[in-house]
Each structure stands twice: as structure tokens, then as C-alpha cells.
Design a protein around this motif. Structure first.
Motif, short mmCIF file in Angstrom:
data_model
loop_
_atom_site.label_atom_id
_atom_site.label_comp_id
_atom_site.label_asym_id
_atom_site.label_seq_id
_atom_site.Cartn_x
_atom_site.Cartn_y
_atom_site.Cartn_z
N ASP A 124 0.83 -1.22 0.00
CA ASP A 124 0.00 0.00 0.00
C ASP A 124 0.86 1.26 0.00
O ASP A 124 0.47 2.29 -0.54
CB ASP A 124 -0.93 0.02 1.23
N ARG A 151 0.24 4.31 -2.40
CA ARG A 151 -0.04 5.68 -1.90
C ARG A 151 0.89 6.69 -2.58
O ARG A 151 0.49 7.81 -2.88
CB ARG A 151 0.12 5.77 -0.39
N ALA A 167 -3.11 9.88 1.39
CA ALA A 167 -3.24 9.08 2.62
C ALA A 167 -4.70 8.83 2.95
O ALA A 167 -5.04 7.82 3.58
CB ALA A 167 -2.54 9.80 3.77
#
Ligand code: AMP
Length: 273
Positions: A77, A81, A208
Motif C-alpha cells: 500500500d 499511496r 493518505a
């Protein structure tokens, strides 16, 4: 399957969370990989360039959606991101335990299944990953999709909706090749094709808060037989550090060096024993 409203064209960018080694590291107890605690992770360098290339097409076209996709556990992830912060509209991660141990063929099968589900118009991958360096996932994606591909692309001209892309490929010895490729197509992108942007603090904060869609094999029409070692054509048997310190300099006059060399050869061949 989601889509950004008003976007008719979709570029899927395959991105990998790669690992580099800390100065001191240990091989895992089963001898087939490095202990994860000794790894530093980041987005694969080549994928920074392929993402930038997709974002540039989006910025020139207005109706293009850029979707970053990664096959990997939750730690991937972080890479996704970074892609969201640098201009990807959406991020997808595919994982379940059965995916562990996938080689580049199994990873390509998964990315191709996502491309089909997303009805992508183009797929970008990096030329290679800095950790495993298979340099094969991108072309294998093209194989699974039965799409044309161009590898090691260092210049790309494509406008949204075009039925053809013009690419320049980097061959050996500084030779370049210009090609036209029918779309949909897969391109593996070379370092230096553009200047990847830095993410601003604001876009990092916004990224985020964005969701990352997580899919399992069943969501993309695959089963555990298609992934992991079961779906791979190669398996790692052993990973190890090559033995060091086996070279020695032989000093002295030519006669002394020859005598010393003869003694070493006799020792190793058992001659004269
Ligand atoms: P490789 O074939 O491993 O050298 O990697 C070449 C390219 O394939 C990378 O730059 C990525 O674009 C893509 N790729 C490799 N592994 C993955 C992965 N686990 N998830 C998504 N894309 C990947």
C-alpha cells in the motif's frame, strides 16, 4: 469495478513495491529469501517513470483515468499511496495468502486479469524490477491479454482514444527503433523517458486519505491454482551470498610467480602428491 466520472480511457500502471538490502542482512531460515526485517521498501524506480508517463497522457487528454495496480501484501500500500500522491486516480492491490511465491508469470496473469476487469486501454509496466530483475512481467502481461507490446520504450506518443501509439525503443549499443503499435497494447517503460515529479506535501496528505481497493483472486476470475507456486513456471530453490575472498595476488619475479602458480595447481589437482 470503479471509474472516475467522465473518464473514457483507462491506463493501468503495474507497480511493484521493491526491497533493497540493509548493509547487514540474513537469509531466511528456509534459505529461499532474505529475512524481511532486513529489507528497505520503496516503489520500483522504473515504475516511477511509467506512472509519470501515464499521468502526462492524462494531463494532456482530460478523459483519461490512471489506475495503479500492485500484486502484493498490505505493505505494498505504501507504493500505491506514492502513486496516488503523484497523480494516479485509483489504486488496486491484489492479495491473498495463495499469491505468495508467485513468479513473474503468475504476477502477470493477475495483472492481466485486473486489466480485463477494468477494461483498460493501455497497460504500462517497468522494464524491470530492481530487486528480482525478471524483466519479464510486462511482456507476459501482453501474452495473457493477447495484446501487442513494445519493450524498453524510451519515448511514447499517444493521445487518448488513439488506435495506435508511436514508440521509440532502446536496443543494444545505442541503437534506437521507432515503432507503431496498435492499441490496446502493453508498454514496458525505460528509465529516463521523462522526469518523474515529486509529490507535494498536500498531495501526499490527500493520498493518505484515498481508499485502496483490495481484491482477492476470486474477484478477478482467478483461483489459487493460478497464483503462487501452483500458478508459476519457476520456483526459487535457494538464495545465498557468493563466497568471497578466494582470489589471491601472486607477487615476485616472473619465475617466482610461475613456481607459486605451479604449486597451487599441483595442490588443487593433486598432481605430484
Ligand atoms: P520484473 O519482471 O519483476 O523485472 O518487473 C518488471 C515490471 O513488472 C515492474 O516494473 C512492474 O511494472 C511489473 N511488476 C513486477 N512485479 C509486480 C507486482 N508484484 N505487482 C505489480 N506489478 C509488478
Amino acid at each position: 469495478m470503479g471509474s472516475v466520472k467522465g473518464c473514457r480511457w483507462k491506463i493501468l500502471v503495474a507497480v511493484k513495491q521493491v526491497s533493497s538490502l540493509e548493509e547487514d542482512f540474513e537469509i531466511r531460515a528456509d534459505g529461499r529469501d532474505v529475512e524481511p526485517d532486513f529489507l528497505v521498501r520503496d516503489l520500483n524506480e522504473w515504475d516511477e517513470y511509467s506512472l509519470e508517463e501515464a499521468v502526462k497522457i492524462k494531463e494532456a487528454g482530460a478523459e483519461v483515468e490512471v489506475v495503479a495496480v500492485s500484486v502484493g501484501p498490505e505493505v505494498a500500500d505504501e507504493a500505491l499511496r506514492k502513486c496516488l500522491a503523484k497523480g494516479a486516480d485509483r489504486a488496486i492491490r491484489v492479495w491473498e495468502d495463495a499469491v505468495a511465491g508467485s513468479d513473474s508469470i503468475a504476477v502477470a496473469r493477475i495483472v492481466a486479469a485486473v486489466a480485463r476487469r477494468e477494461k483498460a486501454d493501455l497497460v504500462f509496466a517497468g522494464v524491470q524490477s530492481s530487486d528480482h530483475s525478471f524483466a519479464s512481467t510486462g511482456t507476459a502481461i501482453a501474452g495473457f491479454l493477447d495484446w501487442p507490446h513494445a519493450a524498453v520504450v524510451n519515448q511514447l506518443a499517444y493521445v487518448q482514444g488513439a488506435t495506435r501509439a508511436e514508440v521509440r525503443r532502446e536496443l543494444e549499443g545505442g541503437v534506437l527503433q521507432l515503432m507503431e503499435v496498435d492499441c490496446p497494447a502493453v508498454f514496458t517503460i525505460q528509465l529516463g523517458i521523462n522526469a518523474p515529479r515529486y509529490a507535494s506535501l498536500r498531495s501526499i496528505k490527500q493520498a493518505a486519505a484515498k481508499p485502496i481497493e483490495t481484491l482477492c483472486l476470486g474477484d478477478i476470475g482467478l483461483s489459487s491454482a493460478d497464483a503462487g507456486e501452483a500458478g508459476s513456471l519457476s520456483r526459487v530453490r535457494r538464495m545465498y551470498v557468493s563466497a568471497k575472498g578466494r582470489a589471491q595476488m601472486i607477487d615476485g619475479t616472473p619465475a617466482e610467480q610461475a613456481a607459486r602458480l605451479a604449486a597451487i595447481i599441483k595442490k588443487f589437482t593433486g598432481a605430484g602428491a
